[in-house]
Design an enzyme around this catalytic site. Structure first.
Site, short mmCIF file in Angstrom:
data_model
loop_
_atom_site.label_atom_id
_atom_site.label_comp_id
_atom_site.label_asym_id
_atom_site.label_seq_id
_atom_site.Cartn_x
_atom_site.Cartn_y
_atom_site.Cartn_z
N ASP A 109 0.85 -1.07 0.11
CA ASP A 109 -0.14 0.30 -0.33
C ASP A 109 1.42 1.06 0.20
O ASP A 109 1.76 0.75 0.33
CB ASP A 109 -0.60 0.18 1.12
CG ASP A 109 -1.95 0.00 0.47
OD1 ASP A 109 -2.55 -0.18 0.10
OD2 ASP A 109 -2.76 -0.16 2.01
N ASP A 134 -5.34 -2.79 4.76
CA ASP A 134 -5.82 -2.45 5.98
C ASP A 134 -7.52 -2.50 5.39
O ASP A 134 -8.07 -2.36 6.90
CB ASP A 134 -5.30 -0.47 6.41
CG ASP A 134 -5.38 0.82 5.27
OD1 ASP A 134 -5.99 -0.40 3.95
OD2 ASP A 134 -4.44 1.00 5.19
#
Lengths: 1038, 290
Positions: free
Chosen positions: A390, A731
Site C-alpha cells: 500500500d 488496511d
C-alpha cells in the site's frame, strides 16, 4: 495529462464534484469487483450479499422508516422494545471468525507429523505384549511400558505444540481487545451514552466528527458531515453525507452511514437499520473469513521433511522386518525390532523444537513491530519474492505535510521528515510574513485541547488533512497559532464549499495602529489567481503581469508534477474608510470585495514517505524482492512517491517518460526500453490475465495506481501465477480478500480495520514498511537456522538406527534401548537444537535472492545424505567404539559378541561365558547391557556436541563465524552434558530407565570421533568455499 | 494464505517419476548421469573404506590395551551366580517335576546330569592336577605346560552317590533326586577368608507342619574346596572346571510343589540381590508325584 492532474489536485479542498464523479464510476466497479471475487467460490454468500444490498431503507421517508422499525425519531425506542430487539438480534458486534474448536486443534496436534508413526509404534508395542501374554501369562510388561512411554511422548509433544500455538493466539486476542466503543443514543426520550454493542435496529443515534459510526445507519439529519469510507471502499477521500436519497444503490447513496467507518467532521442523526453481522462490513468480514487458510511454505516444507523421514523410517522398518523374518526371528521379535527402528528414525523432539524456534523468532519480530498471528508465517515472510505494498500509511507517513512553498518567484523546500525539526527556507522576506499570516488565520483546524506536552507533529487535530498540515506547519514555525488567531480576531468566515473552491475569513489585525480588516483567502491556485490583480514580491505589492502569471504557472505545474496538492494564498487589507471597525460583514450577501486581491504565494503538500522506507526498499531490491506499489491514489502522486522511496529507481523510466524525453508518441516507444511502469486501475481493468502476466514479468518496477482494493486481488493472483511468494499489505475491509489470497497478508496495526487484521497473517504494529524488511530478514534467518536444526537432529538418527540393524544382522547384545533413544531425542538434544535458532546469519542474507519455493527445500537431498550417510555414520562408528570398549573391558571382546544375542537374552542361561571364561547370570548381563546403552548414549551425546558446533555454519568455517558468538549454543552443550550426567549418575539406580553409572574415562572415548567430525566438516566447508559450483559444492552443500 | 501446492494428477506424477528414473534428454538416471554415479560411488567407497579402517584401527588398539588374562573391570561380577543341574525351566525359573513311577518323566533329567558330568570324567580331567591342600591355590607364575597355570581336578566320583556311577538314576527313581549345584567362575575371585564355601539347601517358606528338608551333600558338608580358587581365566587355566556340589534331597513331600533354595554360604558371596535370583543362590520348584 498534467493539466488534468493539476485540476484534480488543486481542487481537493472543494472538489466534491470531481470526487463524486470518480466515485460513482469507481464505486460501481468496486462493488462489482467485490462480488466477482467471491462468485466462483461462494455462491450462496454472494447471494446473501446481494440480498443484503437490496436494502431499501435509503429510499424510504422518515415516516415510513419510523413505521418500519417501530420507532420515533424524537423519543427513540422504549427500553422494552430495546430489550426485545436485543434478545432477538443479538448484540451489535461482529461475530469473531469461526474458530476451530479447541479440541479439534488439540487432536490435530496429536495426529500430525510424526505422531502417527509413534502411535503405530505404541500400538505395535501393545500388540506385541498381547501376543506374549497369550503365549505366556507371566511375560514381562516391558512392551506395555514402552508403548505407554511412546504414547506419552506423543501426548506431551502434542500438548506442547498446542500450548505454543495457543500462546501465540493469545497475543492476538489481547491485541484485538479494543476500548469498547460508545454511542450516543436517544431512548425513552432521553439521550444516553451506551456501549455500541447494545445498539438495536431502530435506535436513533447521534454521530459527531471523530466518531466511528456504530452501526449501519440511515441518516435523518446532517450538518456538514463527511465520512471516511476507506475501510469499506478503499477510497481515501472523505465522502460527504446528507439526508437525501441520492442513488439507488445503498452503497452509493449519501444518506447511509456504514458501520465501522469514521465520521470525520460535522454531526448527524441517524436511525440504526442494521447491526452486527448484518451490516455491510459484517457481510464482507464474514466472507473473507470464509476463504480457508491454506498451507504456509514452511508447513509444506515440514510436511515434505516429515514425508522423507517417515518414508525412510517405514521403508527401513519394513525392510528389516522382512530380513528379520527371513533370518528366522520370531514374528514377535521382528515386531519389536520394527518398533525400535521407528523410534530410532523419528526425531520425536523435532517438531516441538521447530515450534519453539518459530515462536522465538515471532517474539523477536514482535519486538521489531511485526506481530505474527500464525507462527508459520514467520518463515513465509522470508521466502517472499514480491511485496505488494500500500502507499498511504505504509510507505508514507499518512499525514499531509507541507513540502514546498512558492513565493517571491522562488520554490522553497520544507522539511518533510517525521518531526519537521529544521525548516531551513528563507523566512526573512516580507512575503513570508504575509503568507504565514494567511496560513495561520485562514484555517479552521484546531488542536484538541490538553496536548501541550505532546510534540507538535503528534498532536491530535480537529480538521481535515490539508488544514491539519497547515496548522502544524505554522505551529512549528510561528509558535502558538491559537494565540495568534486570538490576537487577530475573526469577524467573518466563508468555509470551504464546492462551488467557491476557496475559503475566506476576515480578521481584525493585531497591529493596534492598523485599523484595517485583513481578508485572507486560500483555495485552488487558479481560482485564487483569478481573483487577484496584484502579487506580492519581497513584501511589496506589484501588479500581476503576464510574466508573473507565467512564473506562477510554471511553479504550479512543477509542484503538481511532483504529485503534490497545491494551494494558493492571497490577502487584502480592507480600506479602513470603507470598512470601519463597526462594519458588519455578511457572508451570505458578500458585502466585501472578493476580487482584485493580492496574491501571496503557493504552498504544496504531500503525504511524505517515511524516512526509513527508501532504505528498506533498497534492501528489498538487493534481497531480490520486487516491491510493487498498489494504491488507490492518483498515478502522478503514486509515481512521485514511488520515485522518492526508490520503488521506481532514479535512472529508470516509464514508457511515458521515454516518450516525453524523445518527444514521440507513447505508442512509438519500444516497451522493452522501459524498466518501470505505472498502471492505472482503468488500464488494469482492460487487461487479460496474459497481459498482466507479461506486465509483471517484463517490468521490474511497477506502480499500480487508482486501483480498487479488488484489483489488488487480481494483482496478487497475477504475481502468484509467476510462482512468487507474495506479501500483501492492506488496511481496509476490502483488502481482506487480497490479504487472505496472499501468501502472507500483512495488516496495519494502527490504520488497519479489524477485518483486515483478522484476514492477515501478520500485523505491522507501527504501519511501517521498513518493519517488513526486518521481518523478511528474520524469516530468512529462521529458514537457514531451521535447516541447521533439522540437519543436527537428523544426524543422530543413523547412530540410533545402526545399533538395531547391527543387532538384527550380527546378533550383538542390543547396543541402545528404545527408552534411551527417547532420552536423546527428547532430553539431551532439545536445548541444543533450539540454540541453533539463535545463530547469526553466515553472510548477508539480504543480499541473495528469495528462495525458490519448489527448488530450495528446507530438507533437500544433500542435507539428508550428508546428515545420514556422512556425519551420522561417523557418529555410529564412534558410538560403537565406546560400546565395544565397555564390553571388552568388562570381559566380552567383540569377537565373542557376534551372534551371542539368543543366549544373551535368554533369561534361563545363567552361566554364559565371556572371553575370560567368567560366567554371567542373566541379570549380570542385563546390567552390562544397560551399561552399554549408557555408553552408546554418551558416545552419541559427545559426538552431538561436535555436530552442534559444525551445524553453526553451512559454508563458512566455524572460526569465521565465531565459536563463542552464539552463547546459547554453549548453554545447549552444557545442558547436554548435565542431562547426561544426571541420567547416568543421578538416575543410574532407577532400573526402569536402564541407565547405569559409567566410568569417567568412557565419556572421553568418543571425543576423537567428535574431533574427526569437526575436521571432516571443516574440510567439506573449505572445499565448498574454494570450489563454488563444483561437483563437491553440488553434492556437499545443503 | 494461498495454495502453494498444485494438485498433480496421478499420471503426471508417474510421468515425472519415470523421467526421474531415466531422463533421455540429459542421459540421467535417478538424477545423475552414469559417470556422475561412478564418481559419487567412488567417493562413498573411499569414504566408507576409510571409516572402516578407522573403526578397525580403534578396535585393534582396544584389543591391544586389554590384558589377555584378566578383564579390566568386574563391575557386575561381585558375587558369582549359581546354577543347577538338571536345568528345566518353566514359566518362571527352574521348575522340575516328575513322576517316580513313570520313568519317562525323569529319564531326560537323568540324561541331562549324565551329559553334564561327562565333562568331569577322569579322561576329560586328565590335564588337571590332583590337589589336596584345601587352601587357596595361588599361582604367581605360569608353571604349567604351554605357559599356563595348573587347574585342580574335579572328577564326578567325588560326588559319590550322586556321581551317576553308583546310581545311574541319580536317585530319581526312588524319589530322592540328586541336584548338582555349580558356582559361576569369576577371574581372581576368592569366595571367603579361609573357610571353604558350602552349599546349603532348604525349603523356601516351609509349611508349618512340614518337616525340615533332609539333604545329603557330596562332597561331604557340601563344600567347594578352596584349592579350586582363585580362577585365573580361560587363557591361564584352559583345563579348569568348576567344582560342584551335589545335593540329594531325601524327604521331599510327594505330590506337592515345593520351592527349594540352595544358597552358597561364604564370606564374599551374597545372595540378597533383589533383582538377580541367581546371584549366590539358586531356587527351583520341585514336584515329585507318585
Amino acid at each position: 495529462m498534467t493539466k488534468k492532474t493539476l485540476e484534480i489536485y488543486s481542487v481537493e479542498l472543494s472538489g466534491t464534484k470531481d470526487i463524486q464523479q470518480t466515485d460513482e464510476r469507481n464505486g460501481k466497479e468496486k462493488y462489482r469487483g467485490l462480488k466477482n471475487c467471491f462468485e466462483p467460490r461462494k455462491n450462496h454468500h454472494k447471494e446473501e450479499l446481494r440480498k443484503e444490498l437490496d436494502l431499501d431503507d435509503h429510499k424510504l421517508s422518515i415516516k415510513e422508516l419510523e413505521k418500519k422499525y417501530g420507532t420515533n425519531i424524537i423519543t427513540g425506542l422504549s427500553s422494552t422494545q430495546v430489550a426485545e430487539l436485543l434478545a432477538r438480534n443479538g448484540p451489535n458486534a461482529l461475530t469473531p471468525p469461526k474458530e476451530t474448536p479447541e479440541i479439534i486443534k488439540f487432536l490435530k496436534q496429536m495426529v500430525g507429523g510424526f505422531s502417527i508413526l509413534l502411535w503405530i509404534g505404541a500400538i505395535l508395542c501393545w500388540i506385541a505384549y498381547g501376543i506374549q501374554y497369550s503365549m505366556n501369562t507371566s511375560s514381562s510388561l516391558d512392551n506395555v511400558y514402552l508403548g505407554c512411554v511412546l504414547a506419552l511422548v506423543v501426548i506431551l509433544t502434542g500438548i506442547f505444540a498446542y500450548y505454543q500455538e495457543a500462546k501465540s493466539t493469545n497475543i492476538m486476542a489481547t491485541f484485538n481487545k479494543m476500548i469498547p466503543q460508545q454511542a450516543l443514543v436517544i431512548r425513552d426520550s432521553e439521550k444516553k451514552t451506551i456501549p455500541a454493542e447494545q445498539l438495536v435496529v431502530g435506535d436513533i443515534v447521534e454521530i459527531r466528527g471523530g466518531d466511528r459510526i456504530p452501526a449501519d445507519v440511515r441518516l435523518l439529519s446532517v450538518q456538514g458531515c463527511k465520512v471516511d469510507n476507506s475501510s469499506l471502499t478503499g477510497e481515501s477521500e472523505p465522502q460527504p453525507r446528507s439526508s437525501e436519497f441520492t442513488h439507488d444503490s445503498p452503497l452509493e447513496t449519501k444518506n447511509i452511514g456504514f458501520y465501522s467507518t469514521t465520521c470525520l467532521e460535522g454531526t448527524a442523526t441517524g436511525m440504526v437499520i442494521n447491526t452486527g453481522d448484518r451490516t455491510i462490513i459484517g457481510q464482507i468480514a464474514s466472507l473473507a473469513s470464509g476463504v480457508g487458510n491454506e498451507k504456509t511454505p514452511i508447513a509444506i516444507e515440514i510436511q515434505h521433511f516429515v514425508h522423507i523421514v517417515a518414508g525412510v523410517a517405514v521403508s527401513i522398518g519394513i525392510l528389516f522386518f522382512i530380513i528379520a523374518v527371513s533370518l528366522k526371528y520370531q514374528v514377535l521379535d521382528s515386531i519389536i525390532f520394527l518398533i525400535g527402528i521407528i523410534v530410532a528414525n523419528v526425531p520425536e523432539g523435532l517438531l516441538a523444537t521447530v515450534t519453539v524456534t518459530l515462536s522465538l523468532t515471532a517474539k523477536r519480530m514482535a519486538k521489531k513491530n511485526c506481530l505474527v498471528k500464525n507462527l508459520e508465517a514467520v518463515e513465509t515472510l522470508g521466502s517472499t519474492s514480491i511485496i505488494c505494498s500500500d502507499k498511504t500509511g505504509t510507505l508514507t507517513q499518512n499525514r499531509m505535510t507541507v513540502a514546498h512553498l512558492w513565493f517571491d518567484n522562488q520554490i522553497f523546500i520544507a522539511d518533510t521528515s517525521e518531526d519537521h525539526s529544521n525548516q531551513v527556507f528563507d523566512q526573512s522576506s516580507g512575503t513570508w510574513a504575509s503568507l504565514s499570516k494567511i496560513i495561520t488565520l485562514c484555517n479552521r483546524a484546531e488542536f484538541s485541547p490538553g496536548q501541550e506536552s505532546v510534540p507538535i507533529m503528534k498532536r491530535v487535530v480537529v480538521g481535515d488533512a490539508s488544514e491539519t498540515a497547515l496548522l502544524k506547519f505554522s505551529e512549528v514555525i510561528l509558535g502558538d497559532v491559537m494565540e495568534i488567531r486570538k490576537r487577530n480576531h475573526k469577524v467573518a468566515e466563508i468555509p470551504f464549499n464546492s462551488t467557491n473552491k476557496f475559503q475566506l475569513s476576515i480578521h481584525k489585525t493585531d497591529d493596534p495602529n492598523d485599523q484595517r480588516f485583513l481578508l485572507v483567502m486560500k483555495g485552488a491556485p487558479e481560482r485564487i489567481l483569478e481573483k487577484c490583480s496584484t502579487i506580492m514580491v519581497n513584501g511589496q505589492e506589484q501588479p500581476l503581469d503576464k510574466n508573473t502569471a507565467k512564473a506562477f504557472h510554471t511553479a504550479y505545474m512543477e509542484l503538481g508534477g511532483l504529485g503534490e496538492r497545491v494551494l494558493g494564498f492571497c490577502h487584502l487589507y480592507l480600506p479602513a474608510d470603507e470598512f470601519p471597525e463597526t462594519y458588519t460583514f455578511d457572508v451570505d450577501a458578500m458585502n466585501f470585495p472578493t476580487s482584485n486581491l493580492c496574491f501571496v504565494g503557493l504552498l504544496s503538500m504531500i503525504d511524505p514517505p517515511r524516512s526509513t522506507v527508501p532504505d528498506a526498499v533498497t534492501k528489498c531490491r538487493s534481497a531480490g524482492i520486487k516491491v510493487i506499489m498498489v494504491t488507490g491514489d492518483h498515478p502522478i502522486t503514486a509515481k512521485a512517491i514511488a520515485k522518492s522511496v526508490g520503488i521506481i529507481s532514479a535512472n529508470s523510466e516509464t514508457v511515458e517518460d521515454i516518450a516525453k524525453r524523445l518527444h514521440i508518441a507513447v505508442e512509438q516507444v519500444n516497451k522493452r526500453d522501459a524498466k518501470a511502469a505505472v498502471v492505472t486501475g482503468m488500464e488494469l481493468k482492460d487487461m487479460s490475465p496474459e497481459q498482466l502476466d507479461e506486465l509483471l514479468t517484463n517490468y521490474s518496477e511497477i506502480v499500480f495506481a487508482r486501483t480498487s482494493p479488488q484489483q489488488k486481488l487480481i494483482i496478487v493472483e497475477g504475481c502468484q501465477r509467476q510462482n512468487a511468494v507474495v506479501a500483501v499489505t492492506g488496511d481496509g475491509v476490502n483488502d481482506s480478500p487480497a490479504l487472505k489470497k496472499a501468501d502472507i497478508g500483512i495488516a496495519m496495526g494502527i490504520a488497519g480495520s479489524d477485518a483486515a487484521k483478522n484476514a492477515a497473517d501478520m500485523i505491522l504494529l507501527d504501519d511501517n514498511f521498513a518493519s517488513i524488511v526486518t521481518g523478511v530478514e528474520e524469516g530468512r534467518l529462521i529458514f537457514d537456522n531451521l535447516k541447521k536444526t533439522i540437519a543436527y537432529t537428523l544426524t543422530k538418527n543413523i547412530a540410533e538406527l545402526c545399533p538395531f540393524l547391527i543387532y538384527i544382522i550380527v546378533g550383538l547384545p542390543l547396543p541402545i534401548g528404545t527408552i534411551t533413544i527417547l532420552f536423546i531425542d527428547l532430553g539431551t538434544d532439545i536445548i541444543p537444537s533450539i540454540a541453533l535458532a539463535y545463530e547469526k546469519a553466515e553472510s548477508d542474507i539480504m543480499n541473495r535472492k528469495p528462495r525458490h519455493k519448489k527448488k530450495d527445500r528446507l530438507v533437500n537431498q544433500q542435507l539428508a545424505i550428508y546428515s545420514y550417510l556422512h556425519i551420522g555414520l561417523m557418529q555410529a562408528v564412534g558410538a560403537f567404539v565406546v560400546y565395544f570398549t565397555v564390553y571388552a573391558q568388562e570381559g566380552f571382546k567383540p569377537s565373542i559378541l557376534i551372534n551371542i544375542r539368543v543366549e544373551w537374552e535368554d533369561s534361563n542361561v545363567n552361566d554364559l561365558e565371556d572371553s575370560y571364561g567368567q560366567q554371567w547370570t542373566w541379570y549380570q548381563r542385563k546390567y552390562l547391557e544397560w551399561m552399554g546403552y549408557t555408553a552408546f548414549f554418551v558416545g552419541i551425546m559427545v559426538q552431538q556436541i561436535a555436530d552442534l558446533i559444525i551445524r553453526k555454519t553451512r559454508r563458512n568455517s566455524i572460526f569465521q563465524q565465531g565459536l563463542f558468538r552464539n552463547k546459547v549454543i554453549w548453554v545447549g552443550i552444557a545442558s547436554q552434558i548435565i542431562i547426561a550426567l544426571i541420567l547416568s549418575y543421578g538416575l543410574g539406580s532407577v532400573t526402569a530407565l536402564s541407565f547405569t553409572m559409567l566410568r569417567p574415562q568412557y565419556w572421553f572415548v568418543a571425543v576423537p570421533f567428535a574431533i574427526l567430525i569437526w575436521v571432516y566438516d571443516e574440510v567439506r566447508k573449505l572445499f565448498i568455499r574454494l570450489y563454488p559450483g563444483s561437483w563437491w559444492d553440488k553434492n556437499m552443500y545443503y | 494464505m494461498a495454495a502453494l501446492q498444485e494438485k498433480k494428477s496421478c499420471s503426471q506424477r508417474m510421468e515425472e517419476f519415470q523421467r526421474y528414473c531415466w531422463n533421455p534428454d540429459t542421459g540421467q538416471m535417478l538424477g545423475r548421469t552414469l559417470s556422475r554415479w561412478v564418481w559419487i560411488s567412488l567417493y562413498y567407497v573411499g569414504f566408507y573404506v576409510v571409516m572402516t579402517g578407522i573403526f578397525a584401527l580403534c578396535i585393534y588398539t582396544l584389543m591391544c590395551t586389554l590384558d589377555p588374562y584378566t578383564p579390566d573391570y568386574q563391575d557386575q561380577l561381585k558375587s558369582p551366580g549359581v546354577t543347577l543341574r538338571p536345568d528345566v525351566y518353566g514359566e518362571k525359573g527352574l521348575d522340575i517335576s516328575y513322576n517316580v513311577s513313570d520313568n519317562r518323566t525323569w529319564v531326560d533329567l537323568v540324561h541331562t546330569l549324565h551329559n553334564f558330568l561327562a565333562g568331569y570324567s577322569p579322561a576329560s580331567q586328565e590335564d588337571s592336577i590332583n590337589c589336596t591342600s584345601e587352601k587357596y591355590f595361588f599361582q604367581e607364575s605360569f608353571q604349567a605346560p604351554n605357559h599356563t597355570k595348573f587347574s585342580c581336578k574335579f572328577t564326578a566320583d567325588m560326588l559319590q552317590n550322586c556321581s551317576g556311577l553308583t546310581d545311574p538314576n541319580f536317585g530319581f527313581a526312588e524319589g530322592k533326586p540328586c541336584f548338582i549345584i555349580k558356582m559361576n567362575r569369576i577371574v581372581n575371585f576368592l569366595p571367603s577368608n579361609g573357610t571353604a564355601p558350602r552349599a546349603d539347601c532348604a525349603l523356601l517358606d516351609p509349611h508349618e507342619d512340614a518337616r525340615p528338608l533332609q539333604v545329603e551333600y557330596y562332597p561331604p558338608n557340601g563344600t567347594f574346596s578352596l584349592h579350586y580358587f582363585p580362577y585365573y581365566g580361560k587363557k591361564a587355566q584352559p583345563h579348569y572346571s568348576n567344582p560342584l556340589v551335589a545335593a540329594k534331597l531325601l524327604n521331599v513331600p510327594r505330590n506337592t510343589e515345593v520351592l527349594v533354595v540352595c544358597k552358597i554360604l561364604a564370606d564374599h558371596v551374597t545372595f540378597n540381590n533383589p533383582h538377580d535370583p541367581y546371584e549366590g543362590k539358586v531356587e527351583f520348584k520341585l514336584n515329585i508325584r507318585q
